[in-house]
Design a protein around this motif. Structure first.
Motif, PDB file in Angstrom:
ATOM      1  N   LEU A 243       0.832  -1.199   0.000  1.00 52.32           N
ATOM      2  CA  LEU A 243       0.000   0.000   0.000  1.00 52.32           C
ATOM      3  C   LEU A 243       0.868   1.251   0.000  1.00 52.32           C
ATOM      4  CD1 LEU A 243      -2.738   1.443   0.211  1.00 52.32           C
ATOM      5  CD2 LEU A 243      -2.611   1.138   2.711  1.00 52.32           C
ATOM      6  N   HIS A 244       1.901   1.255   0.820  1.00 52.51           N
ATOM      7  CA  HIS A 244       2.809   2.404   0.876  1.00 52.51           C
ATOM      8  C   HIS A 244       3.434   2.667  -0.495  1.00 52.51           C
ATOM      9  CE1 HIS A 244       6.775   4.346   1.453  1.00 52.51           C
ATOM     10  NE2 HIS A 244       6.105   5.084   2.338  1.00 52.51           N
ATOM     11  N   ASP A 245       3.873   1.591  -1.152  1.00 50.90           N
ATOM     12  CA  ASP A 245       4.502   1.734  -2.467  1.00 50.90           C
ATOM     13  C   ASP A 245       3.526   2.304  -3.489  1.00 50.90           C
ATOM     14  OD1 ASP A 245       6.796   0.693  -1.405  1.00 50.90           O
ATOM     15  OD2 ASP A 245       6.598  -1.285  -2.345  1.00 50.90           O
ATOM     16  N   ILE A 246       2.297   1.813  -3.478  1.00 50.12           N
ATOM     17  CA  ILE A 246       1.295   2.276  -4.445  1.00 50.12           C
ATOM     18  C   ILE A 246       0.941   3.736  -4.193  1.00 50.12           C
ATOM     19  CG2 ILE A 246      -1.130   2.014  -5.126  1.00 50.12           C
ATOM     20  CD1 ILE A 246      -0.651  -1.045  -4.646  1.00 50.12           C
ATOM     21  N   GLN A 247       0.768   4.098  -2.937  1.00 47.42           N
ATOM     22  CA  GLN A 247       0.465   5.503  -2.617  1.00 47.42           C
ATOM     23  C   GLN A 247       1.602   6.422  -3.078  1.00 47.42           C
ATOM     24  OE1 GLN A 247      -0.285   4.861   1.579  1.00 47.42           O
ATOM     25  NE2 GLN A 247      -2.508   5.002   1.302  1.00 47.42           N
TER      26      GLN A 247
ATOM     27  N   GLU B 156       3.851  10.198  -7.245  1.00 52.58           N
ATOM     28  CA  GLU B 156       4.876  10.466  -8.252  1.00 52.58           C
ATOM     29  C   GLU B 156       4.257  10.644  -9.638  1.00 52.58           C
ATOM     30  OE1 GLU B 156       7.458   7.135  -7.786  1.00 52.58           O
ATOM     31  OE2 GLU B 156       8.389   7.911  -5.934  1.00 52.58           O
ATOM     32  N   SER B 157       3.274   9.814  -9.972  1.00 43.11           N
ATOM     33  CA  SER B 157       2.615   9.934 -11.277  1.00 43.11           C
ATOM     34  C   SER B 157       1.870  11.257 -11.391  1.00 43.11           C
ATOM     35  CB  SER B 157       1.656   8.759 -11.487  1.00 43.11           C
ATOM     36  OG  SER B 157       2.361   7.537 -11.519  1.00 43.11           O
TER      37      SER B 157
ATOM     38  N   LEU C 296      -7.914   5.796  -4.760  1.00 46.56           N
ATOM     39  CA  LEU C 296      -7.469   4.406  -4.827  1.00 46.56           C
ATOM     40  C   LEU C 296      -8.632   3.500  -4.430  1.00 46.56           C
ATOM     41  CD1 LEU C 296      -5.460   2.025  -4.906  1.00 46.56           C
ATOM     42  CD2 LEU C 296      -4.759   2.668  -2.583  1.00 46.56           C
ATOM     43  N   VAL C 297      -9.079   2.680  -5.380  1.00 46.42           N
ATOM     44  CA  VAL C 297     -10.142   1.707  -5.116  1.00 46.42           C
ATOM     45  C   VAL C 297      -9.486   0.336  -4.993  1.00 46.42           C
ATOM     46  CG1 VAL C 297     -12.284   0.688  -5.952  1.00 46.42           C
ATOM     47  CG2 VAL C 297     -11.789   3.097  -6.433  1.00 46.42           C
ATOM     48  N   ALA C 298      -9.561  -0.251  -3.809  1.00 45.50           N
ATOM     49  CA  ALA C 298      -8.916  -1.540  -3.554  1.00 45.50           C
ATOM     50  C   ALA C 298      -9.826  -2.670  -4.020  1.00 45.50           C
ATOM     51  CB  ALA C 298      -8.618  -1.691  -2.070  1.00 45.50           C
ATOM     52  N   VAL C 299      -9.332  -3.446  -4.965  1.00 44.24           N
ATOM     53  CA  VAL C 299     -10.104  -4.562  -5.513  1.00 44.24           C
ATOM     54  C   VAL C 299      -9.742  -5.820  -4.718  1.00 44.24           C
ATOM     55  CG1 VAL C 299     -10.604  -5.923  -7.573  1.00 44.24           C
ATOM     56  CG2 VAL C 299     -10.103  -3.473  -7.784  1.00 44.24           C
ATOM     57  N   THR C 300     -10.700  -6.330  -3.957  1.00 50.10           N
ATOM     58  CA  THR C 300     -10.419  -7.423  -3.019  1.00 50.10           C
ATOM     59  C   THR C 300     -10.927  -8.775  -3.515  1.00 50.10           C
ATOM     60  OG1 THR C 300     -12.454  -6.922  -1.796  1.00 50.10           O
ATOM     61  CG2 THR C 300     -10.429  -5.853  -1.047  1.00 50.10           C
ATOM     62  N   LYS C 301     -11.212  -8.887  -4.810  1.00 47.52           N
ATOM     63  CA  LYS C 301     -11.839 -10.114  -5.341  1.00 47.52           C
ATOM     64  C   LYS C 301     -10.964 -11.356  -5.183  1.00 47.52           C
ATOM     65  CE  LYS C 301     -10.245  -9.492 -10.127  1.00 47.52           C
ATOM     66  NZ  LYS C 301     -10.629  -9.359 -11.531  1.00 47.52           N
ATOM     67  N   SER C 302      -9.649 -11.176  -5.083  1.00 46.36           N
ATOM     68  CA  SER C 302      -8.751 -12.334  -5.041  1.00 46.36           C
ATOM     69  C   SER C 302      -8.359 -12.744  -3.623  1.00 46.36           C
ATOM     70  CB  SER C 302      -7.479 -12.035  -5.839  1.00 46.36           C
ATOM     71  OG  SER C 302      -6.749 -10.986  -5.221  1.00 46.36           O
ATOM     72  N   VAL C 303      -8.889 -12.050  -2.618  1.00 46.27           N
ATOM     73  CA  VAL C 303      -8.483 -12.341  -1.237  1.00 46.27           C
ATOM     74  C   VAL C 303      -9.700 -12.565  -0.351  1.00 46.27           C
ATOM     75  CG1 VAL C 303      -6.343 -11.020  -1.451  1.00 46.27           C
ATOM     76  CG2 VAL C 303      -8.407  -9.887  -0.570  1.00 46.27           C
TER      77      VAL C 303
ATOM     78  N   PHE D  66     -10.121   7.641 -10.649  1.00 51.87           N
ATOM     79  CA  PHE D  66     -10.313   6.429  -9.857  1.00 51.87           C
ATOM     80  C   PHE D  66      -9.447   5.338 -10.472  1.00 51.87           C
ATOM     81  CE2 PHE D  66     -13.952   8.846  -8.699  1.00 51.87           C
ATOM     82  CZ  PHE D  66     -14.494   8.320  -7.529  1.00 51.87           C
ATOM     83  N   VAL D  67      -8.556   4.727  -9.677  1.00 49.93           N
ATOM     84  CA  VAL D  67      -7.748   3.606 -10.157  1.00 49.93           C
ATOM     85  C   VAL D  67      -8.128   2.366  -9.359  1.00 49.93           C
ATOM     86  CG1 VAL D  67      -5.826   4.962 -11.076  1.00 49.93           C
ATOM     87  CG2 VAL D  67      -5.808   4.324  -8.662  1.00 49.93           C
ATOM     88  N   ARG D  68      -8.309   1.245 -10.064  1.00 44.24           N
ATOM     89  CA  ARG D  68      -8.825   0.012  -9.471  1.00 44.24           C
ATOM     90  C   ARG D  68      -7.662  -0.969  -9.326  1.00 44.24           C
ATOM     91  NH1 ARG D  68     -11.428   1.240 -14.161  1.00 44.24           N
ATOM     92  NH2 ARG D  68     -10.682  -0.693 -15.129  1.00 44.24           N
ATOM     93  N   ILE D  69      -7.180  -1.121  -8.103  1.00 44.58           N
ATOM     94  CA  ILE D  69      -5.942  -1.884  -7.888  1.00 44.58           C
ATOM     95  C   ILE D  69      -6.180  -3.051  -6.945  1.00 44.58           C
ATOM     96  CG2 ILE D  69      -3.562  -1.753  -7.061  1.00 44.58           C
ATOM     97  CD1 ILE D  69      -3.535   1.175  -7.893  1.00 44.58           C
ATOM     98  N   GLY D  70      -5.811  -4.244  -7.399  1.00 41.16           N
ATOM     99  CA  GLY D  70      -5.948  -5.440  -6.581  1.00 41.16           C
ATOM    100  C   GLY D  70      -4.643  -6.186  -6.435  1.00 41.16           C
ATOM    101  N   THR D  71      -4.159  -6.735  -7.546  1.00 37.12           N
ATOM    102  CA  THR D  71      -2.955  -7.581  -7.525  1.00 37.12           C
ATOM    103  C   THR D  71      -1.777  -6.918  -6.827  1.00 37.12           C
ATOM    104  OG1 THR D  71      -3.668  -8.567  -9.613  1.00 37.12           O
ATOM    105  CG2 THR D  71      -1.383  -8.913  -8.977  1.00 37.12           C
ATOM    106  N   ALA D  72      -1.528  -5.671  -7.138  1.00 34.76           N
ATOM    107  CA  ALA D  72      -0.358  -4.980  -6.585  1.00 34.76           C
ATOM    108  C   ALA D  72      -0.473  -4.768  -5.071  1.00 34.76           C
ATOM    109  CB  ALA D  72      -0.159  -3.641  -7.287  1.00 34.76           C
TER     110      ALA D  72
END
Length: 221
Positions: A6-10, A15-16, A29-36, A210-216
């Motif tokens: 989470l720290h790295d993504i934030q 930076e972006s 940041l929208v956390a995609v929790t479908k895989s956990v 809005f960015v949808r991030i799960g795997t990372a």
């Protein structure tokens, strides 16, 4: 592990944004929790993430029940069958995959309040992807104007998974252009839901809000 991810993504979001002179607070940041499982989702929520997404109705309802002790914003990001609208529509805050008038009419019938919706646009033209064509967008937008429970907040797309950076940027840039045009018809269409774990930095540079991030978020380090 999750805290470090989470720290790295934030940091990468900041930076972006800095690269294109944007304020990082403009990107959700929208956390995609479908895989956990729910316990991993809880760990993330207890680190301060408040926007949570699932792509299936049953999974979202289960996670929401498991995390009921937290005040969260819930996003449904997957394809929604009309027969399941009644189950889910009053349990979510955002729906990222509105792609037809018939689905919108079912939401209108079942929703107890206006639902914040992103219209899904298949910018890349891939047959494997859901979403309307860019050419069909103005007609759908016009038809949705009569529906009181559909609040169009923005557009959503997915770039090709294995594509060169230039192609990915082009898809995101084209959605941004469509959003700007659509906003002239619908003033509330201000947002862009685009970018996932592998391409969210490019999406932010092209205007994603809005960015949808799960795997990372959940990957082993």
């Amino acid at each position: 592990m999750i805290a470090d991810n989470l720290h790295d993504i934030q940091q990468e979001i900041q930076e972006s944004c800095a690269l294109v002179s944007r304020d990082a607070s403009a990107v959700t940041l929208v956390a995609v929790t479908k895989s956990v499982e729910a316990d991993q989702a809880r760990e993330l929520v207890e680190l301060g993430v408040t926007n949570v997404a699932e792509n299936r109705v049953d999974k979202l309802l289960a996670k929401k029940a498991a995390l009921a002790d937290h005040d969260l914003t819930w996003h449904l990001i997957g394809n929604l069958q009309r027969r399941k609208v009644k189950q889910i529509i009053n349990e979510i805050d955002y729906f990222h995959a509105l792609d037809s008038l018939r689905l919108a009419e079912e939401i209108e019938k079942r929703a107890a309040r206006p639902i914040k919706c992103f219209i899904e646009v298949n910018v890349s033209g891939e047959e494997s992807k859901h979403g309307i064509t860019p050419q069909a967008l103005p007609e759908l937008i016009a038809a949705l104007q009569t529906l009181e429970k559909i609040k169009i907040v923005g557009l959503m797309t997915m770039a090709p998974l294995h594509a060169a950076e230039a192609e990915i940027r082009d898809v995101f840039h084209r959605l941004k252009t469509l959003q700007q045009t659509t906003q002239k018809q619908v003033a509330t269409c201000t947002e862009l839901s685009m970018g996932m774990s592998h391409d969210f930095k490019l999406a932010i540079e092209e205007g994603a809000t809005f960015v949808r991030i799960g795997t990372a978020l959940f990957k082993e380090r």
